[in-house]
Design a protein around this motif. Structure first.
Motif, short mmCIF file in Angstrom:
data_model
loop_
_atom_site.label_atom_id
_atom_site.label_comp_id
_atom_site.label_asym_id
_atom_site.label_seq_id
_atom_site.Cartn_x
_atom_site.Cartn_y
_atom_site.Cartn_z
N GLY A 13 0.86 -1.17 0.00
CA GLY A 13 0.00 0.00 0.00
C GLY A 13 0.90 1.23 0.00
N ARG A 14 1.88 1.23 0.90
CA ARG A 14 2.89 2.29 0.96
C ARG A 14 4.24 1.66 0.66
N PHE A 15 5.09 2.42 -0.02
CA PHE A 15 6.40 1.91 -0.42
C PHE A 15 7.45 2.85 0.16
N LEU A 16 7.77 2.62 1.41
CA LEU A 16 8.65 3.51 2.16
C LEU A 16 10.11 3.37 1.74
N PRO A 17 10.92 4.40 1.99
CA PRO A 17 12.35 4.33 1.64
C PRO A 17 13.04 3.11 2.22
N VAL A 18 12.72 2.74 3.44
CA VAL A 18 13.34 1.57 4.06
C VAL A 18 12.99 0.30 3.29
N ASP A 19 11.76 0.20 2.78
CA ASP A 19 11.35 -0.96 1.98
C ASP A 19 12.08 -0.99 0.64
N GLU A 32 19.29 -14.26 -7.93
CA GLU A 32 18.50 -15.39 -8.42
C GLU A 32 17.05 -15.33 -7.95
N ILE A 33 16.76 -14.50 -6.96
CA ILE A 33 15.39 -14.37 -6.44
C ILE A 33 14.58 -13.43 -7.34
N ASP A 34 13.42 -13.89 -7.73
CA ASP A 34 12.51 -13.12 -8.57
C ASP A 34 11.56 -12.36 -7.65
N ILE A 35 11.82 -11.08 -7.44
CA ILE A 35 11.00 -10.24 -6.54
C ILE A 35 10.01 -9.46 -7.38
N ARG A 36 8.73 -9.50 -6.98
CA ARG A 36 7.67 -8.80 -7.70
C ARG A 36 6.81 -8.02 -6.70
N PHE A 37 6.25 -6.92 -7.17
CA PHE A 37 5.42 -6.08 -6.31
C PHE A 37 4.02 -5.94 -6.90
N ALA A 38 3.03 -5.95 -6.02
CA ALA A 38 1.65 -5.65 -6.40
C ALA A 38 1.25 -4.42 -5.58
N PHE A 39 0.98 -3.33 -6.28
CA PHE A 39 0.67 -2.07 -5.60
C PHE A 39 -0.81 -1.76 -5.63
N GLN A 40 -1.29 -1.20 -4.54
CA GLN A 40 -2.66 -0.71 -4.50
C GLN A 40 -2.82 0.41 -5.52
N ASN A 41 -1.82 1.28 -5.62
CA ASN A 41 -1.83 2.37 -6.59
C ASN A 41 -0.42 2.56 -7.14
N PRO A 42 -0.09 1.91 -8.27
CA PRO A 42 1.26 2.01 -8.82
C PRO A 42 1.62 3.40 -9.32
N ASN A 43 0.62 4.28 -9.45
CA ASN A 43 0.88 5.64 -9.91
C ASN A 43 1.17 6.61 -8.77
N ALA A 44 1.06 6.13 -7.53
CA ALA A 44 1.37 6.97 -6.37
C ALA A 44 2.84 7.36 -6.41
N LYS A 45 3.13 8.56 -6.00
CA LYS A 45 4.50 9.06 -5.98
C LYS A 45 5.23 8.54 -4.74
N LEU A 46 6.54 8.39 -4.85
CA LEU A 46 7.35 7.89 -3.75
C LEU A 46 7.25 8.79 -2.52
N SER A 47 7.09 10.09 -2.75
CA SER A 47 6.91 11.05 -1.67
C SER A 47 6.19 12.26 -2.26
N LYS A 48 5.80 13.18 -1.40
CA LYS A 48 5.10 14.38 -1.87
C LYS A 48 5.94 15.19 -2.85
N LYS A 49 7.25 15.16 -2.68
CA LYS A 49 8.15 15.96 -3.52
C LYS A 49 8.68 15.19 -4.73
N SER A 50 8.43 13.90 -4.79
CA SER A 50 8.99 13.06 -5.85
C SER A 50 8.14 13.12 -7.12
N ARG A 51 8.81 13.04 -8.26
CA ARG A 51 8.13 12.91 -9.54
C ARG A 51 8.00 11.44 -9.94
N THR A 52 8.68 10.56 -9.20
CA THR A 52 8.74 9.15 -9.53
C THR A 52 7.61 8.37 -8.85
#
Length: 76
Positions: A13-19, A32-52
């Motif tokens: 739901g949230r993707f914090l810097p520590v994560d 070798e580990i295949d890591i995948r993410f499922a986001f509640q909202n993949p368009n959410a910005k990393l932070s209020k100031k981030s464009r990413t």
């Protein structure tokens, strides 16, 4: 979170810097580990100031990701 023979998935739901840092380190130490993410909202910005967005961050770091609906192919 769940794991299978093919890798590990993380529901976010949230993707914090520590994560983000943790997953980059896991990928670096265990490529070798295949890591995948499922986001509640993949368009959410990393932070209020981030464009990413969460999805853009995953693309930049070569992680597979999806929105709310996890593709069935992820389970096989």
């Amino acid at each position: 979170d769940w794991s299978s023979d093919v890798g590990s998935s993380d529901l976010k739901g949230r993707f914090l810097p520590v994560d983000r840092k943790k997953h980059l380190l896991i990928k670096e130490q265990h490529p070798e580990i295949d890591i995948r993410f499922a986001f509640q909202n993949p368009n959410a910005k990393l932070s209020k100031k981030s464009r990413t967005s969460y999805g853009e961050w995953c693309d930049r770091h070569d992680f597979k990701w999806c929105g709310k609906k996890v593709p069935p192919s992820w389970f096989s």
